[in-house]
Design an enzyme around this catalytic site. Structure first.
Site, PDB file in Angstrom:
ATOM      1  N   LYS A  49       0.833  -1.212   0.000  1.00 22.77           N
ATOM      2  CA  LYS A  49       0.000   0.000   0.000  1.00 22.77           C
ATOM      3  C   LYS A  49       0.862   1.254   0.000  1.00 22.77           C
ATOM      4  CE  LYS A  49      -3.529   2.680   0.026  1.00 22.77           C
ATOM      5  NZ  LYS A  49      -4.593   2.698   1.042  1.00 22.77           N
TER       6      LYS A  49
ATOM      7  N   LYS B 254      -0.485  11.751   5.593  1.00 23.12           N
ATOM      8  CA  LYS B 254      -0.168  10.706   6.574  1.00 23.12           C
ATOM      9  C   LYS B 254       0.517   9.528   5.903  1.00 23.12           C
ATOM     10  CE  LYS B 254      -3.032   7.612   7.358  1.00 23.12           C
ATOM     11  NZ  LYS B 254      -3.341   6.217   6.912  1.00 23.12           N
TER      12      LYS B 254
END
Length: 295
Positions: free
Chosen positions: A168, A236
């Site tokens: 990811k 983030k």
């Protein structure tokens, strides 16, 4: 019928939980806000008053949460209230370290743990067309296939626990860099007198084509940045990527530049907008008038 506890009913989690209800599962959800709970009840699921209530005595527990600290907090409820043998699937995007921690602690309690971050944004969640990258044991992956099949089109076991989060991170690296380059391509065409809309159509049909060009070129040209995935969350994720690269001793200069552009977008006040709002950063760097980013 499989009983599922689903914690985190936001932009992504809400439609995902709804698909699981449609697939015939008994879904009990929890979220800190009422909107997701109301949507789940309307879809035929049940609402819990707490995360602990949602995960208690379920066959499968699922989390879809914004950051590591949220996963850590809810997972403590999972450790306390889930039965041994429960399959825990975390669809959140977090650090590989936290994913491995959930696996280590879960194994001690007899849980089966998978990290399964997703790609596809709100559109992919709504259309049950997510890409799902999974880390964990093959037997647990096979047990989770009916869940993945109800939510996504592309599903792969990419390694042991934590590997899903590693893939990811790579995904977010490519997505962020692609948005930055598409933004520059738009400005280049607009300012050289080309028809940018037709130009992007051509790019989308050639080697430069991408899912981003397929889904986002019209909204970017219109400077419409209604969030499917917010700049704040991609910021983030870029922190996860930079940390992972440091640990792996891998040089990612393009990734570092992309992280700076996304940080600039937040500093300019665009954190709540879609990550395609990197175009506004490119606008500003080129001296163009800034927009408010609304449709």
């Amino acid at each position: 019928m499989t009983t599922i506890g689903f914690v985190g009913l936001g932009i992504m989690g809400s439609p995902m939980a709804g698909h699981l209800v449609e697939a015939g599962h008994d879904v009990t959800g929890y979220d800190v806000g009422p909107t997701g709970l109301d949507k789940l009840k309307a879809a035929g699921g049940a609402a819990a008053a707490s995360a602990a209530e949602a995960v208690r005595d379920k066959d499968i527990v699922i989390t879809m949460l914004p950051q590591d600290e949220h996963v850590e907090q809810v997972f403590r409820d999972v450790l306390e209230h889930a039965n041994p043998g429960t399959l825990y699937i975390d669809f959140s995007t977090i650090t590989p370290q936290t994913a491995r921690w959930t696996a280590q602690e879960g194994t001690k309690k007899g849980l089966r743990v998978l990290d399964a971050p997703v790609s596809g944004g709100e559109t992919g969640a709504v259309n049950a067309a997510l890409s799902i990258m999974v880390g964990g044991a093959e037997a647990d992956f096979e047990a989770a296939r009916p869940i993945f099949g109800a939510l996504g089109k592309t599903v792969a076991l990419v390694g042991g626990n934590g590997a899903g989060q590693c893939v990811k991170a790579a995904n977010q690296l490519v997505v962020g860099g692609t948005y930055a380059l598409v933004a520059e391509a738009i400005l280049l065409m607009e300012n050289l007198g080309a028809d940018a809309a037709k130009g992007l159509d051509v790019l989308a049909g050639g080697l430069a084509g991408s899912k981003i060009l397929e889904l986002k070129r019209e909204s970017m040209l219109a400077r419409n940045f209604v969030p499917g995935f917010r700049i704040d969350l991609h910021h983030k994720d870029m922190g996860i990527i930079l940390q992972a690269a440091r640990q792996a001793e891998v040089s990612i200069p393009m990734g570092a530049l992309t992280a700076q552009l996304i940080a600039a977008a937040r500093a300019m006040g665009y954190g709540s907008l879609d990550h395609s709002a990197l175009l506004l950063v490119a606008d500003a760097l080129s001296g163009r008038a800034e927009t408010d980013g609304e449709s």
